[in-house]
Scaffold this motif. Structure first.
Motif, PDB file in Angstrom:
ATOM      1  N   THR A  81      21.195  40.097  25.326  1.00 31.56           N
ATOM      2  CA  THR A  81      22.615  40.655  25.132  1.00 31.56           C
ATOM      3  C   THR A  81      22.852  38.967  23.763  1.00 31.56           C
ATOM      4  OG1 THR A  81      23.322  38.288  26.115  1.00 31.56           O
ATOM      5  CG2 THR A  81      23.636  40.215  27.795  1.00 31.56           C
ATOM      6  N   ALA A  82      24.237  39.671  23.215  1.00 33.10           N
ATOM      7  CA  ALA A  82      24.892  38.764  21.774  1.00 33.10           C
ATOM      8  C   ALA A  82      24.286  37.375  22.067  1.00 33.10           C
ATOM      9  CB  ALA A  82      25.635  39.077  21.035  1.00 33.10           C
ATOM     10  N   ASP A  83      24.667  36.671  23.018  1.00 34.08           N
ATOM     11  CA  ASP A  83      24.325  35.545  23.482  1.00 34.08           C
ATOM     12  C   ASP A  83      23.261  34.690  23.927  1.00 34.08           C
ATOM     13  OD1 ASP A  83      26.927  35.037  21.958  1.00 34.08           O
ATOM     14  OD2 ASP A  83      28.159  35.813  23.929  1.00 34.08           O
ATOM     15  N   GLY A  84      22.563  35.656  24.759  1.00 31.04           N
ATOM     16  CA  GLY A  84      21.285  35.703  25.578  1.00 31.04           C
ATOM     17  C   GLY A  84      20.935  36.282  26.289  1.00 31.04           C
ATOM     18  N   THR A 128      24.292  35.042  33.601  1.00 34.23           N
ATOM     19  CA  THR A 128      24.123  35.285  32.570  1.00 34.23           C
ATOM     20  C   THR A 128      23.411  33.870  32.166  1.00 34.23           C
ATOM     21  OG1 THR A 128      25.644  36.640  31.983  1.00 34.23           O
ATOM     22  CG2 THR A 128      25.755  35.378  30.315  1.00 34.23           C
ATOM     23  N   PRO A 161      22.033  31.044  28.653  1.00 33.48           N
ATOM     24  CA  PRO A 161      21.906  31.699  26.757  1.00 33.48           C
ATOM     25  C   PRO A 161      20.679  31.841  27.011  1.00 33.48           C
ATOM     26  CG  PRO A 161      21.516  29.262  27.913  1.00 33.48           C
ATOM     27  CD  PRO A 161      21.871  30.341  29.408  1.00 33.48           C
ATOM     28  N   ALA A 162      20.469  31.804  25.526  1.00 31.54           N
ATOM     29  CA  ALA A 162      19.271  32.329  24.463  1.00 31.54           C
ATOM     30  C   ALA A 162      18.048  31.459  24.793  1.00 31.54           C
ATOM     31  CB  ALA A 162      19.576  32.378  22.811  1.00 31.54           C
TER      32      ALA A 162
END
Length: 447
Positions: free
Chosen positions: A231-234, A299, A301-302
């Motif tokens: 995803t954009a954040d992770g 979810t 994080p990256a």
């Protein structure tokens, strides 16, 4: 196996096992064993959270404050130095380590094993005793608050073998947090190590678990069904993990998932939304409080990726986990052999000990022979892993032999006890159930 640690300890510098022994010797200086030995069986109460089953949001646990340099490599334990000498004799420090942990296994784990197996949980006194001897930090570098300077695969193997002589299920539960700490030491970034490892080096040690296995037919550990999407954040994780030790208490999980066609490890905190646990009681290893971990749109994080994303870190994790299970098989197999040997010498049939029958004597001899083969293969793989060498072939051989012969040792142990082998009055039936897990379990522990 190349034995490399003879003579390394000196007044200026201890070898890594020396640091382990220094921490473990706290057990001998405390009164934990004496107190537990004097307590009545009824006072060794166990938690029963998983006895009737549960399904709930995972333990919220502590809040891990992010720290350290993001993206920077962390501190890595150095490979053990080798001399090229083939010697299977443990060093003096290694033997001290084995002696201390063996005492813990016999005096603390074994008396509590039957109740723990029934309740699917670890008694609180057992957890405290394990923390007091420093098990969670055995594989953590000294620079990060641990007790090792070199890779500790050999020390971890010896500890796992010694602990499982008491009870395999309890050994798995007690080794699980240290397995996550070891994984962070081997593959974590500076930020990951600074964020999570302090939780394993203090007095209030975090419960944690390595979640690789899945409830799938013909499950291939190298190809997990759990998925990770960028995803954009992770990343977003979806899937189900099984055989997770103490999952209802764990505050941190190392989860294996497929990312872009490659198996990858992810750090997942217990407070993550969409993460739930369910009781997953099993035939064996029940004292570990095995749980099922359900990830529904979790979810992360990256920076939650642990190690490389090309599958190499995941593959090494699986191999180190299989090495740990081999060590557990050796320890439990030794417990079976030690139990049945005096039994067949004392059990009378037709006016003489049953050990006088060739069929019985040969069966015990076969058990001893197969057990020694299991041990030597496991130690050879551990020694190569500690030296930073490729040990994929060695651990594959060890696992194949330990899975087949370990289960055979458990079966023969039950057979030798006859009707006594089928009842819970004797621990052999429990050890047989535990040994059946060796060829099936993945993850949970590593060395």
């Amino acid at each position: 196996m190349a034995q490399t640690r003879h003579g390394l300890a000196s007044t200026e510098r201890r070898d890594p096992i020396g640091y382990a022994v220094a921490a473990l010797n706290r057990l001998a200086q405390s009164d934990v064993l004496d107190r537990l030995r004097a307590r009545k069986q009824t006072e060794q109460a166990v938690y029963v959270a998983t006895r009737s089953g549960f399904k709930a949001i995972t333990a919220a646990g502590r809040t891990f404050a992010r720290s350290g340099a993001a993206g920077e490599p962390g501190t890595r334990p150095q490979p053990a130095r080798t001399s090229g000498v083939f010697d299977l004799t443990p060093t003096e420090d290694e033997q001290m380590l084995v002696d201390v942990v063996t005492e813990l296994a016999h005096e603390v784990l074994r008396p509590a094993a039957a109740e723990a197996d029934e309740a699917c949980a670890v008694p609180e006194p057992v957890q405290k005793a394990a923390l007091e001897v420093g098990l969670p930090v055995l594989g953590v570098p000294e620079a990060l608050g641990g007790i090792s300077e070199e890779r500790s695969a050999m020390a971890g193997t010896l500890v796992a073998e010694a602990l499982s002589k008491g009870d395999m299920g309890l050994a798995v539960a007690l080794l699980a947090p240290g397995s996550v700490a070891t994984a962070l030491s081997l593959w974590g970034t500076d930020a990951q190590q600074q964020t999570y490892l302090p939780a394993f080096t203090g007095d209030d040690v975090a419960a944690a678990a390595l979640a690789l296995a899945e409830p799938a037919v013909l499950f291939d550990a190298m190809s997990p069904g759990t998925t990770a999407e960028r995803t954009a954040d992770g990343y977003v994780l979806n899937g189900v993990k099984s055989a997770v030790p103490r999952g209802d208490q764990a505050e941190l999980f190392v989860v294996g998932a497929q990312l872009d066609g490659q198996p990858v490890l992810f750090l997942v905190e217990s407070g993550s939304a969409g993460l739930t646990v369910a009781a997953d009681p099993s035939m064996g290893v029940r004292a570990a409080g095995l749980s099922r971990l359900e990830l529904d749109g979790v979810t992360v994080p990256a920076d939650a990726v642990l190690g490389a994303t090309d599958g190499t870190t995941y593959a090494e994790c699986v191999r180190l986990s299989r090495l740990a299970w081999c060590a557990l098989a050796v320890g439990t197999g030794q417990a079976v052999l030690d139990y049945v040997t005096p039994y067949v010498k004392e059990r009378q049939a037709f006016g003489e000990p049953i050990a006088h029958r060739q069929s019985v004597a040969f069966m015990v001899a076969d058990m001893a022979t197969e057990l020694q083969a299991m041990r030597l293969l496991t130690w050879k793989a551990a020694s190569r892993a500690a030296a930073g060498k490729d040990f994929s072939r060695e651990v594959a051989l060890a696992r194949s032999v330990c899975a087949e012969k370990g289960m055979r040792i458990g079966l023969d142990g039950v057979q030798l006890l006859g009707g006594h082998g089928f009842v819970k009055e004797h621990p052999v039936e429990r050890w047989y159930r535990d040994l059946r897990a060796i060829g099936l379990m993945e993850g949970a522990v590593l060395v």
